[in-house]
Design an enzyme around this catalytic site. Structure first.
Site, short mmCIF file in Angstrom:
data_model
loop_
_atom_site.label_atom_id
_atom_site.label_comp_id
_atom_site.label_asym_id
_atom_site.label_seq_id
_atom_site.Cartn_x
_atom_site.Cartn_y
_atom_site.Cartn_z
N GLU A 100 0.84 -1.20 0.00
CA GLU A 100 0.00 0.00 0.00
C GLU A 100 0.88 1.26 0.00
O GLU A 100 1.75 1.40 0.86
CB GLU A 100 -0.92 -0.03 1.22
CG GLU A 100 -1.91 -1.18 1.15
CD GLU A 100 -2.49 -1.59 2.51
OE1 GLU A 100 -2.49 -0.75 3.44
OE2 GLU A 100 -2.95 -2.75 2.63
N SER B 37 -5.49 -4.38 0.97
CA SER B 37 -5.90 -5.77 1.06
C SER B 37 -4.71 -6.60 1.51
O SER B 37 -3.98 -7.17 0.70
CB SER B 37 -6.38 -6.22 -0.33
OG SER B 37 -6.66 -7.60 -0.34
N GLU B 38 -4.48 -6.62 2.81
CA GLU B 38 -3.28 -7.32 3.31
C GLU B 38 -3.34 -8.80 2.94
O GLU B 38 -2.32 -9.40 2.58
CB GLU B 38 -3.15 -7.13 4.82
CG GLU B 38 -2.79 -5.71 5.24
CD GLU B 38 -3.97 -4.75 5.19
OE1 GLU B 38 -5.13 -5.22 5.11
OE2 GLU B 38 -3.75 -3.52 5.22
N GLN C 133 1.67 -1.88 5.74
CA GLN C 133 1.94 -0.50 6.15
C GLN C 133 2.24 -0.34 7.64
O GLN C 133 3.10 0.44 8.02
CB GLN C 133 0.75 0.36 5.74
CG GLN C 133 1.07 1.82 5.69
CD GLN C 133 0.04 2.54 4.83
OE1 GLN C 133 -1.07 2.78 5.26
NE2 GLN C 133 0.42 2.87 3.61
N HIS D 176 -1.26 1.63 15.64
CA HIS D 176 0.00 1.92 14.93
C HIS D 176 1.18 1.71 15.85
O HIS D 176 2.23 2.33 15.68
CB HIS D 176 0.02 3.37 14.43
CG HIS D 176 -1.13 3.75 13.59
ND1 HIS D 176 -2.35 4.12 14.10
CD2 HIS D 176 -1.27 3.80 12.24
CE1 HIS D 176 -3.18 4.40 13.11
NE2 HIS D 176 -2.57 4.20 11.97
#
Lengths: 409, 337
Positions: free
Chosen positions: B29, B59-60, B82, B129
């Site tokens: 991504e 779309s992992e 990401q 994150h």
């Protein structure tokens, strides 16, 4: 007074349960020859009727009709018939082997043999298919040794997969057959990646991914179609819609609302709905999609409409959830009988030759089974326990080496 | 030799492998034209071409699935997830496919893929994150898990990972991208400039997987760490005045068990440090291994310093983060107990 509509939850139910009269009136089946065949390079936007039709070639009299019919070499058709019959004979034998305690598990593809066999014979030797467990005919059509299939099913000392895999989860790279897994759907995106790699390398090979209609509900399906469309991957994505996912009818995967082929429209991919019990239709649709893939026109989604005649596996009893006579009501018939009828209509086959072939193939399976039996059935023979510790990584790390010693080898 | 921060070192690694091997390609991504949200793939598309480094859908699962298919074909894909927090939609692909393919196919197919992903906290990224999920990968037989702690290692380990024929999860401590963060969040930021490990050669070189580094030799206690915690551990040792031996594991699978046992056998004490939450964390495995192999050398109980067993809390980042003060306390406990 409350005039709002009371909400109700819809739970789809099949049309007939055990004891009821089977019906397939809900399956829309146009006549053979009725669905048009667009030019291979037609624009997707002009083909959005196809997912609602059905590519069919063989009519009720066994004649090849309509725009998807083509001149086919009778020898090719005889080879297809032979591979389908071989698949059926083999599977019946292995089902019995399971009942005799020679293996732990088995699955049949009865009634669906045309799909794996026809596609195996249509695609090139160096293309790659990413199979489901119900396309064993792919291997048989390519001459994979039956004895090795049985050795795998027995997990015996000659098992090509060294006793590491559940029966029928084969891997046969040289036969264009990718490693199977019991997690349904998780290889569908691998087919797209493999095809992307082929395009990246400016190769000529294409990929074929299989998924069952039930598994189209997994995210893998959406992911694969997205990537296939975005990168115009040279891949054929095949949904084998055999109406049943274990005990769950196709309505639970969304079949009440639309066709599985029509899923393609949302991705901007061509979608074909094909009579999966019609060997000639499977060949024609596969050729069409393969030509698109090989000419940089990208992916095609094909729904093969078929019927799972057997239970899901040896662990399943379908009479518990569907009428026991449902298979005989399936309107698209038996792929073996239909191709046989066609060859007879062409004057290229006869009942006598068919019986003779059947006897010959039965004997060939018996011979292969005797050979595998001589090595040993499940529990009588197995590969060296060393194999348990091999292949985790390319080179074993200290954990595996220590644990192998701890185990005593 | 050039001075590089960790982002530049990783970019240099990818640049070198793209130049060296046409079967290597990168996707993920935002990694294409833009060069990734952390700039690790900056300039690679312009230099090597559109098909060598391109954007992927969000779309992992699809990214890892297509990478496995490419690997089975014979390519060496390097994909970026990401944030490590986003890797879970691809978990089935990693566990059921990438990790098992070689074994179940008896070597007919394998997945030579490298999955890069920024990980760890310290950047006020909140729950989504900041996480450190290395232990869940370490538990999966068939995956390798690599975590660099400095620019030199980052480049050499990434190249080694890409050259691996087995799938590698390559976790990049994002708090280390721009400087060697020692956990003192209230002090002036340090960059990699002038740091010995920021001297990074151009071109290809490898740092082998499964080989730990002794960052500081010491006699009294062994401190096991990786990633950001290597720098936290070093600061804690210096501030405590304790003569601790600091080991940077660099990869947790393969694990350099010999370096661990040699050190603990020498010191007789062991403190294990990681940022991930403690219960079921990789520290539990390390603790068990040390106990099994060094029990009779141990003078005191093994200590673990880790994130609390809570989700990563935004406002409480520095209450959660196992900083130098907690490491010093653990070092003292193991010396005194």
């Amino acid at each position: 007074m409350d005039d709002r509509v009371e909400l109700s939850l819809h739970i789809p139910e099949p049309f007939a349960r055990p004891g009821e009269t089977p019906t397939f009136d809900h399956v829309d089946i146009p006549a053979a020859g009725a669905t048009r065949r667009p030019a291979v390079d037609a624009a997707e936007v002009d083909m959005r009727d196809l997912p609602y039709g059905m590519v069919r070639v063989l009519d009720a009299d066994g004649r090849a009709v309509g725009p998807w019919a083509s001149q086919m070499d009778p020898e090719f058709l005889r080879r297809g018939l032979r591979a389908m019959v071989q698949t059926r004979v083999f599977e019946d034998r292995m089902f019995r082997a399971h009942r005799q305690g020679k293996t732990s598990f088995f699955m049949k593809s009865t009634g669906e043999e045309a799909i794996g066999v026809a596609q195996s014979m249509t695609l090139a030797a160096d293309d790659m298919c990413f199979p489901t467990y119900r396309v064993q005919g792919w291997l048989i059509a390519r001459g994979y040794p039956i004895v090795d299939m049985i050795n795998q099913i027995y997990s015996n000392a000659s098992d090509p997969l060294k006793g590491r895999q559940l029966p029928i989860l084969y891997s046969a790279r040289e036969y264009g057959f990718y490693s199977l897994s019991g997690n349904v759907g998780s290889r569908f995106g691998h087919a797209v990646g493999w095809a992307m790699a082929s395009a990246y390398m400016k190769d000529h090979r294409i990929a074929l991914g299989y998924i069952g209609e039930g598994t189209t509900a997994e995210g893998d399906f959406h992911e694969a179609l997205t990537f296939a469309a975005v990168y115009r991957a040279p891949v054929i994505l095949a949904v084998t819609n055999n109406q049943w996912a274990i005990s769950t009818f196709s309505g639970i995967a969304g079949a009440e609302q639309t066709t599985f082929a029509a899923r393609a429209i949302g991705y901007g991919l061509p979608g074909l709905r094909v009579d999966g019990n019609d060997f000639l239709a499977v060949v024609a649709a596969t050729e069409w999609a393969a030509t698109r893939a090989r000419t940089n026109l990208g992916a095609t989604l094909i729904e093969f409409v078929t019927y799972r005649v057997s239970g899901h596996s040896t662990s399943d009893d379908p009479t518990k959830y569907r009428p026991s006579d449902e298979p005989v009501h399936w309107p698209l018939g038996d792929p073996v009988e239909r191709l046989k009828q066609h060859l007879i209509a062409l004057g290229e086959w006869s009942d006598e030759r068919h019986e003779q072939m059947q006897a010959e193939l039965t004997e060939a399976v018996r011979t292969a089974q005797r050979e595998a039996d001589a090595v040993g059935a499940l529990g009588q023979s197995k590969p060296s326990a060393r194999e348990m510790f091999e292949g985790v990584f390319k080179e074993p790390d200290w954990r595996v080496i220590e644990q192998r010693r701890e185990f005593g080898i | 030799m050039a001075q590089m921060n960790m982002i530049q070192a990783l970019n240099s690694a990818l640049d070198a492998v793209l130049a060296d091997d046409p079967k290597t390609l990168i996707f993920g991504e935002d990694v294409g034209y833009f060069g990734g949200v952390f700039r690790v793939t900056d300039g690679l598309q312009a230099k090597h071409g559109l098909t060598r480094c391109f954007d992927a859908p969000i779309s992992e699962g699809g990214i890892i699935a297509t990478a496995i298919g490419m690997g089975a074909y014979g390519l060496r894909p390097v994909v970026e997830i990401q944030f490590a927090d986003y890797i879970l939609p691809a978990f089935d692909q990693l566990v059921s496919e990438a990790a098992r393919l070689r074994y179940r196919s008896n070597g007919e197919f394998w997945a030579p893929i490298t999955v890069r992903s920024p990980y760890g906290g310290g950047i006020f990224g909140g729950q989504t994150h900041s996480q450190s999920p290395e232990a869940i990968f370490a538990h999966i037989t068939g995956l390798k898990t690599v975590i660099p702690s400095n620019p030199y290692d980052a480049k050499g380990l990434l190249i080694a990972s890409i050259l691996e024929d087995d799938p590698v999860i390559f976790l990049e401590p994002k708090r280390l991208y721009n400087g060697p963060f020692d956990g003192h969040h209230d002090r002036k930021l340090r960059t990699w400039a002038g740091h010995a490990s920021a001297e990074v050669p151009e071109g290809l070189y490898t740092v082998p997987l499964g080989k730990a580094a002794i960052v500081r030799e010491g006699a009294d206690v062994t401190l096991l760490a990786y990633g950001t915690m290597v720098h936290v551990g070093l600061a804690a040792i210096e501030e405590s005045g304790i003569d601790a031996e600091l080991i940077d594991l660099r990869s947790i699978v393969p694990l350099d068990i010999d370096a661990i046992t040699a050190s603990v056998t020498k010191t007789g004490r062991c403190v294990i440090l990681h940022e991930a939450s403690r219960f079921g964390g990789f520290g539990g495995e390390l603790s068990a291994l040390v106990q099994e192999r060094c029990f009779y050398c141990l003078k005191n109980p093994i200590e673990r310093v880790a994130g609390w067993d809570t989700p990563y809390p935004h406002a409480f980042e520095w209450d959660y983060f196992p900083g130098p003060a907690r490491v010093i306390a653990a070092l003292r406990r193991t010396m005194e107990a």
